[in-house]
Design a protein around this motif. Structure first.
Motif, PDB file in Angstrom:
ATOM      1  N   ASP A 274       0.805  -1.218   0.000  1.00 16.61           N
ATOM      2  CA  ASP A 274       0.000   0.000   0.000  1.00 16.61           C
ATOM      3  C   ASP A 274       0.845   1.279   0.000  1.00 16.61           C
ATOM      4  OD1 ASP A 274      -2.182  -1.588   0.038  1.00 16.61           O
ATOM      5  OD2 ASP A 274      -2.766  -1.200   2.111  1.00 16.61           O
ATOM      6  N   GLU A 275       2.064   1.172   0.461  1.00 17.09           N
ATOM      7  CA  GLU A 275       2.878   2.365   0.641  1.00 17.09           C
ATOM      8  C   GLU A 275       3.291   2.954  -0.709  1.00 17.09           C
ATOM      9  OE1 GLU A 275       6.714   3.776   3.311  1.00 17.09           O
ATOM     10  OE2 GLU A 275       6.298   1.648   3.019  1.00 17.09           O
ATOM     11  N   LYS A 276       3.102   4.258  -0.847  1.00 15.47           N
ATOM     12  CA  LYS A 276       3.464   4.936  -2.081  1.00 15.47           C
ATOM     13  C   LYS A 276       4.951   5.306  -2.066  1.00 15.47           C
ATOM     14  CE  LYS A 276      -1.071   6.889  -3.097  1.00 15.47           C
ATOM     15  NZ  LYS A 276      -1.813   8.083  -3.545  1.00 15.47           N
ATOM     16  N   ILE A 277       5.501   5.448  -3.265  1.00 14.15           N
ATOM     17  CA  ILE A 277       6.885   5.882  -3.390  1.00 14.15           C
ATOM     18  C   ILE A 277       6.929   7.395  -3.183  1.00 14.15           C
ATOM     19  CG2 ILE A 277       8.875   6.055  -4.927  1.00 14.15           C
ATOM     20  CD1 ILE A 277       7.747   3.669  -6.465  1.00 14.15           C
ATOM     21  N   ASN A 278       7.765   7.841  -2.279  1.00 12.41           N
ATOM     22  CA  ASN A 278       7.927   9.276  -2.038  1.00 12.41           C
ATOM     23  C   ASN A 278       8.928   9.839  -3.050  1.00 12.41           C
ATOM     24  OD1 ASN A 278       6.211   9.604   0.272  1.00 12.41           O
ATOM     25  ND2 ASN A 278       7.750   8.514   1.470  1.00 12.41           N
ATOM     26  N   VAL A 279       8.447  10.732  -3.890  1.00 16.87           N
ATOM     27  CA  VAL A 279       9.283  11.328  -4.932  1.00 16.87           C
ATOM     28  C   VAL A 279       9.382  12.832  -4.693  1.00 16.87           C
ATOM     29  CG1 VAL A 279       9.583  11.736  -7.405  1.00 16.87           C
ATOM     30  CG2 VAL A 279       8.550   9.592  -6.611  1.00 16.87           C
ATOM     31  N   THR A 280      10.581  13.348  -4.772  1.00 16.96           N
ATOM     32  CA  THR A 280      10.785  14.798  -4.747  1.00 16.96           C
ATOM     33  C   THR A 280      11.372  15.203  -6.094  1.00 16.96           C
ATOM     34  OG1 THR A 280      11.145  14.872  -2.358  1.00 16.96           O
ATOM     35  CG2 THR A 280      11.965  16.725  -3.641  1.00 16.96           C
ATOM     36  N   ALA A 281      10.758  16.191  -6.722  1.00 17.65           N
ATOM     37  CA  ALA A 281      11.212  16.692  -8.017  1.00 17.65           C
ATOM     38  C   ALA A 281      11.499  18.183  -7.887  1.00 17.65           C
ATOM     39  CB  ALA A 281      10.159  16.441  -9.089  1.00 17.65           C
ATOM     40  N   THR A 282      12.263  18.710  -8.823  1.00 16.44           N
ATOM     41  CA  THR A 282      12.614  20.131  -8.761  1.00 16.44           C
ATOM     42  C   THR A 282      11.569  20.967  -9.495  1.00 16.44           C
ATOM     43  OG1 THR A 282      14.114  19.793 -10.645  1.00 16.44           O
ATOM     44  CG2 THR A 282      15.070  19.763  -8.433  1.00 16.44           C
ATOM     45  N   ILE A 283      11.695  21.093 -10.804  1.00 13.14           N
ATOM     46  CA  ILE A 283      10.793  21.963 -11.561  1.00 13.14           C
ATOM     47  C   ILE A 283       9.420  21.314 -11.766  1.00 13.14           C
ATOM     48  CG2 ILE A 283      12.641  23.201 -12.720  1.00 13.14           C
ATOM     49  CD1 ILE A 283      12.229  21.411 -15.164  1.00 13.14           C
ATOM     50  N   GLY A 284       8.428  22.154 -12.020  1.00 14.64           N
ATOM     51  CA  GLY A 284       7.060  21.672 -12.158  1.00 14.64           C
ATOM     52  C   GLY A 284       6.870  20.725 -13.322  1.00 14.64           C
ATOM     53  N   MET A 285       7.619  20.916 -14.415  1.00 10.23           N
ATOM     54  CA  MET A 285       7.460  20.057 -15.579  1.00 10.23           C
ATOM     55  C   MET A 285       7.808  18.611 -15.250  1.00 10.23           C
ATOM     56  SD  MET A 285       8.275  23.311 -16.227  1.00 10.23           S
ATOM     57  CE  MET A 285       9.919  23.735 -16.808  1.00 10.23           C
ATOM     58  N   ILE A 286       8.842  18.412 -14.428  1.00 11.26           N
ATOM     59  CA  ILE A 286       9.220  17.059 -14.019  1.00 11.26           C
ATOM     60  C   ILE A 286       8.191  16.498 -13.045  1.00 11.26           C
ATOM     61  CG2 ILE A 286      10.955  15.683 -12.810  1.00 11.26           C
ATOM     62  CD1 ILE A 286      13.068  17.625 -13.854  1.00 11.26           C
ATOM     63  N   THR A 287       7.751  17.314 -12.110  1.00 10.89           N
ATOM     64  CA  THR A 287       6.730  16.892 -11.154  1.00 10.89           C
ATOM     65  C   THR A 287       5.494  16.382 -11.886  1.00 10.89           C
ATOM     66  OG1 THR A 287       7.502  18.567  -9.581  1.00 10.89           O
ATOM     67  CG2 THR A 287       5.312  17.650  -9.196  1.00 10.89           C
ATOM     68  N   ASP A 288       5.105  17.079 -12.929  1.00  9.68           N
ATOM     69  CA  ASP A 288       3.921  16.714 -13.704  1.00  9.68           C
ATOM     70  C   ASP A 288       4.087  15.353 -14.372  1.00  9.68           C
ATOM     71  OD1 ASP A 288       1.312  17.353 -14.794  1.00  9.68           O
ATOM     72  OD2 ASP A 288       2.305  17.682 -16.717  1.00  9.68           O
ATOM     73  N   VAL A 289       5.253  15.104 -14.974  1.00 12.01           N
ATOM     74  CA  VAL A 289       5.476  13.822 -15.644  1.00 12.01           C
ATOM     75  C   VAL A 289       5.497  12.670 -14.642  1.00 12.01           C
ATOM     76  CG1 VAL A 289       7.056  12.478 -17.078  1.00 12.01           C
ATOM     77  CG2 VAL A 289       6.748  14.903 -17.534  1.00 12.01           C
ATOM     78  N   VAL A 290       6.118  12.875 -13.496  1.00 13.77           N
ATOM     79  CA  VAL A 290       6.164  11.814 -12.478  1.00 13.77           C
ATOM     80  C   VAL A 290       4.744  11.432 -12.044  1.00 13.77           C
ATOM     81  CG1 VAL A 290       6.938  11.179 -10.167  1.00 13.77           C
ATOM     82  CG2 VAL A 290       8.450  12.481 -11.658  1.00 13.77           C
ATOM     83  N   LYS A 291       3.883  12.414 -11.897  1.00  9.99           N
ATOM     84  CA  LYS A 291       2.488  12.130 -11.540  1.00  9.99           C
ATOM     85  C   LYS A 291       1.800  11.322 -12.637  1.00  9.99           C
ATOM     86  CE  LYS A 291       1.741  16.230  -8.650  1.00  9.99           C
ATOM     87  NZ  LYS A 291       1.038  17.530  -8.519  1.00  9.99           N
ATOM     88  N   GLU A 292       2.053  11.691 -13.885  1.00  8.08           N
ATOM     89  CA  GLU A 292       1.420  10.997 -15.002  1.00  8.08           C
ATOM     90  C   GLU A 292       1.886   9.545 -15.102  1.00  8.08           C
ATOM     91  OE1 GLU A 292      -0.918  11.939 -17.061  1.00  8.08           O
ATOM     92  OE2 GLU A 292      -1.089  14.060 -16.534  1.00  8.08           O
ATOM     93  N   VAL A 293       3.172   9.324 -14.965  1.00  6.02           N
ATOM     94  CA  VAL A 293       3.733   7.981 -15.131  1.00  6.02           C
ATOM     95  C   VAL A 293       3.557   7.144 -13.867  1.00  6.02           C
ATOM     96  CG1 VAL A 293       5.838   6.663 -15.601  1.00  6.02           C
ATOM     97  CG2 VAL A 293       5.395   8.796 -16.833  1.00  6.02           C
ATOM     98  N   GLY A 294       3.777   7.757 -12.706  1.00  8.02           N
ATOM     99  CA  GLY A 294       3.687   7.015 -11.449  1.00  8.02           C
ATOM    100  C   GLY A 294       2.270   6.709 -11.017  1.00  8.02           C
ATOM    101  N   GLY A 295       1.333   7.599 -11.387  1.00  6.25           N
ATOM    102  CA  GLY A 295      -0.067   7.374 -11.064  1.00  6.25           C
ATOM    103  C   GLY A 295      -0.310   7.186  -9.576  1.00  6.25           C
ATOM    104  N   GLU A 296      -1.063   6.159  -9.237  1.00  6.65           N
ATOM    105  CA  GLU A 296      -1.483   5.929  -7.852  1.00  6.65           C
ATOM    106  C   GLU A 296      -0.359   5.410  -6.958  1.00  6.65           C
ATOM    107  OE1 GLU A 296      -4.002   2.358  -7.286  1.00  6.65           O
ATOM    108  OE2 GLU A 296      -3.774   2.091  -9.461  1.00  6.65           O
TER     109      GLU A 296
END
Length: 312
Positions: free
Chosen positions: A33-55
């Motif tokens: 159940d535990e989600k992977i904790n990701v820290t990103a720098t710029i918003g463009m990278i943050t957005d892609v991680v959300k799209e690919v990583g999903g839930e």
């Protein structure tokens, strides 16, 4: 006495077995159940991680709307977010110039990925050696480069969490398809601008990849990094170019002060040539969250529509 001792040992064994079984279930449930904790720098990278990583991911972005990554200094709160992350994603190519040492330190403890490393160096634009940038870091303005960055994020998540490999692959495939469509859209819209009018003048030289990929001449008042300052000669040269070539519009950027651009516009007017602000572009940062420009695709689409409407 012996009988009581045997009963006690059996009871203790059953208790230990039960506790071990319960602990095993809790550990399995927690891991699944535990989600992977990701820290990103710029918003463009943050957005892609959300799209690919999903839930399966929980993403924290360090740099929000209007933030200039060239000049960004990590706060103590940022260091804590980086320490707490399972994976760190940053652009690389010296975009986050003041954070290089931090990334080097974090890389010794956890996956710390520069998404630009997935791009063939022969396809990168040269940077400014005086500012410590061997290559131009603004790779997201060529959508094809950003597709490579997306693949880097996908592969890194799969390596860290192979149990959800198929989900990451499926999410990435859907997103890459959207990026491919975006790339075609940008080409068609820029092609609608009369060829002699395809000149994009901005506050700093962030749109070079955009110009190379989509066939538009790009001129920036400041250099590739906003840490460089435009001098008097830069202002005069750009003013004269606008006047001589009858350029009718220049563009400001959401993450760069407009004072220098305003000075160029005023200088052109004093020379008898009227130049308008064609609109505000998102260069090193996306728009506010929950707005169309708050996503990478929405940001690119906003920029293209703004440029085309002003120059067409």
């Amino acid at each position: 006495m012996i009988k009581r001792l045997i009963i006690s040992m059996v009871t203790l064994s059953l208790v230990i077995s039960t506790m071990t079984a319960c602990s095993g279930k809790e550990a399995t449930k927690k891991n699944s159940d535990e989600k992977i904790n990701v820290t990103a720098t710029i918003g463009m990278i943050t957005d892609v991680v959300k799209e690919v990583g999903g839930e399966y991911v929980k993403v924290v972005g360090l740099m929000g709307s209007g933030v200039d990554p060239h000049l960004y200094k990590a706060s103590q709160g940022d260091i804590k977010k980086l320490d707490q992350a399972d994976i760190i994603f940053y652009n690389g190519l010296h975009l986050e110039g003041k954070m290089v040492e931090i990334f080097e330190r974090m890389a010794k403890k956890k996956p710390t990925i520069a998404v630009a490393d997935n791009i063939d160096r022969t396809s990168l634009r040269l940077g400014d050696e005086k500012m410590g940038t061997e290559y131009d870091p603004h790779i997201w303005f060529n959508v094809a480069h950003w597709m490579n960055a997306t693949e880097s994020i996908r592969d890194s998540l799969i390596e860290f969490d192979p149990s959800h490999k198929e989900d990451y692959q499926e999410n990435a495939e859907k997103y890459l398809k959207q990026l491919e469509e975006l790339d075609h859209e940008v080409r068609e819209k820029v092609a609608s601008i009369p060829e002699e009018g395809r000149v994009l003048v901005t506050a700093h030289d962030a749109f070079g990849y955009f110009g190379d990929a989509y066939g538009i001449k790009v001129m920036g008042l400041q250099g590739i990094s906003t840490a460089s300052e435009a001098g008097t000669k830069d202002l005069i040269d750009l003013r004269d170019y606008l006047v001589e070539n009858k350029i009718k519009a220049v563009f400001i950027e959401s993450s760069v002060p407009r004072k220098a651009i305003d000075a160029v516009i005023q200088g052109a007017r004093e020379k008898g040539h009227n130049v308008e602000i064609g609109g505000e572009l998102f260069s090193d940062a996306m728009g506010e969250a929950a707005t169309p420009e708050g996503s990478y695709i929405g940001m690119v689409r906003h920029n293209v529509n703004t440029i085309v409407n002003a120059l067409k």
